[in-house]
Design a protein around this motif. Structure first.
Motif, PDB file in Angstrom:
ATOM      1  N   TRP A   1      86.162 112.727  13.500  1.00 52.30           N
ATOM      2  CA  TRP A   1      86.460 113.858  14.381  1.00 52.30           C
ATOM      3  C   TRP A   1      85.187 114.417  14.990  1.00 52.30           C
ATOM      4  O   TRP A   1      84.169 114.550  14.319  1.00 52.30           O
TER       5      TRP A   1
ATOM      6  N   SER B   1      84.670 119.963  20.062  1.00 55.88           N
ATOM      7  CA  SER B   1      84.364 120.225  21.467  1.00 55.88           C
ATOM      8  C   SER B   1      83.032 120.947  21.610  1.00 55.88           C
ATOM      9  O   SER B   1      82.709 121.847  20.840  1.00 55.88           O
TER      10      SER B   1
ATOM     11  N   ALA C   1      88.498 116.018  18.642  1.00 60.31           N
ATOM     12  CA  ALA C   1      89.043 114.762  19.140  1.00 60.31           C
ATOM     13  C   ALA C   1      88.473 113.613  18.330  1.00 60.31           C
ATOM     14  O   ALA C   1      87.351 113.683  17.817  1.00 60.31           O
TER      15      ALA C   1
ATOM     16  N   THR D   1      89.146 109.007  17.724  1.00 60.63           N
ATOM     17  CA  THR D   1      89.865 107.803  18.115  1.00 60.63           C
ATOM     18  C   THR D   1      90.034 106.881  16.927  1.00 60.63           C
ATOM     19  O   THR D   1      89.225 106.872  16.004  1.00 60.63           O
TER      20      THR D   1
ATOM     21  N   ILE E   1      93.987 108.030  20.925  1.00 60.72           N
ATOM     22  CA  ILE E   1      93.192 109.258  20.924  1.00 60.72           C
ATOM     23  C   ILE E   1      93.956 110.304  20.129  1.00 60.72           C
ATOM     24  O   ILE E   1      95.154 110.489  20.326  1.00 60.72           O
ATOM     25  N   ARG E   2      93.275 110.979  19.224  1.00 63.24           N
ATOM     26  CA  ARG E   2      93.888 112.015  18.412  1.00 63.24           C
ATOM     27  C   ARG E   2      93.225 113.353  18.737  1.00 63.24           C
ATOM     28  O   ARG E   2      92.009 113.426  18.866  1.00 63.24           O
ATOM     29  N   LEU E   3      94.044 114.387  18.870  1.00 60.83           N
ATOM     30  CA  LEU E   3      93.565 115.736  19.169  1.00 60.83           C
ATOM     31  C   LEU E   3      94.128 116.694  18.133  1.00 60.83           C
ATOM     32  O   LEU E   3      95.285 116.559  17.724  1.00 60.83           O
TER      33      LEU E   3
END
Length: 60
Positions: free
Chosen positions: A6, A9, A21, A23, A28-30
């Motif tokens: 992770w 931002s 975010a 991957t 893509i994971r948020l």
């Protein structure tokens, strides 16, 4: 499913409400750092389309 590294931002200020975010392969994971167990998944193409719609004010 592989592990996700992770990243927070760069717009995040001090506190617990930061977008993160990561991957795993082509996924893509948020998530929000305050609620890390809730994860949204998407693909690069779909995320790109969403960001374009936001930037050009074309959301329904």
């Amino acid at each position: 499913m592989g592990s996700t590294d992770w990243q927070t931002s760069s717009y995040c200020q001090e506190g617990n409400s930061c977008v993160q975010a990561g991957t795993t392969g082509r996924v893509i994971r948020l998530r929000e750092s305050a609620v890390p167990e809730t994860v949204l998944t998407t693909t690069p193409g779909r995320l790109s389309a969403l960001l374009t719609a936001i930037k050009t004010n074309r959301l329904p």
